[in-house]
Design an enzyme around this catalytic site. Structure first.
Site, short mmCIF file in Angstrom:
data_model
loop_
_atom_site.label_atom_id
_atom_site.label_comp_id
_atom_site.label_asym_id
_atom_site.label_seq_id
_atom_site.Cartn_x
_atom_site.Cartn_y
_atom_site.Cartn_z
N GLU A 75 0.79 -1.23 0.00
CA GLU A 75 0.00 0.00 0.00
C GLU A 75 0.82 1.28 0.00
OE1 GLU A 75 -2.74 -0.49 3.26
OE2 GLU A 75 -3.92 -1.96 2.12
N GLU A 83 -3.63 8.12 -2.51
CA GLU A 83 -2.68 9.15 -2.10
C GLU A 83 -2.02 8.71 -0.80
OE1 GLU A 83 -2.82 13.94 -0.98
OE2 GLU A 83 -4.62 12.95 -1.72
#
Length: 150
Positions: free
Chosen positions: A71, A123
């Site tokens: 991630e 993001e």
């Protein structure tokens, strides 16, 4: 189950949207300024700590390390356990229901480079503990309270 990865997809193929117990692992990663890294999640468009489901054959520590890499792009090591958090009534946007358990650690970056895949991770950003965005679930909010109390 042939592939030990994707446990949730496999178990959901058996039980549909019924409530199940799911165990997740993740953690907080601090930078040199004492800011904590958060991930804007592709599934909810909200912020949370890096982490995910423990796959068959993994320890919680192994899952936290793997999920951080997937991630964030960072290689991490587990420093210590911060806490264990639960939400007995989680419901996902697709209708899946779960009694979820999060095992949360303090992690240290030891390599790698920040990377967003723009699917699971939209993001990545470091936030001051005094200026955190709204987090996507109660477990992450409770984790944050314990981090601030340290």
């Amino acid at each position: 189950m042939e592939n030990k990865k994707n446990y949730i997809k496999w178990i959901r193929s058996k039980v549909g949207h019924d409530k199940i117990i799911l165990v997740f692992a993740g953690g907080c990663i601090f930078n040199e300024k004492g800011e904590v890294l958060l991930q804007k999640r592709g599934d909810s468009n909200k912020w949370g700590f890096p982490g995910g489901a423990i796959e068959l054959g993994e320890t919680p520590q192994m899952a936290a390390i793997r999920e951080a890499k997937e991630e964030t792009g960072l290689d991490v090591e587990v420093n210590n356990l911060i806490g264990i958090y639960t939400d007995i009534c989680m419901e996902y946007s697709n209708g899946d229901k779960a009694h979820s358990i999060l095992i949360a650690y303090e992690l240290s970056a030891i390599g790698g480079k920040l990377f967003c895949d723009k699917e699971e991770t939209l993001e990545l950003k470091y936030f001051s503990l005094d200026n955190m965005p709204e987090l996507f679930c109660k477990q992450h909010e409770d984790f944050l309270l314990d981090i601030k109390a340290r």
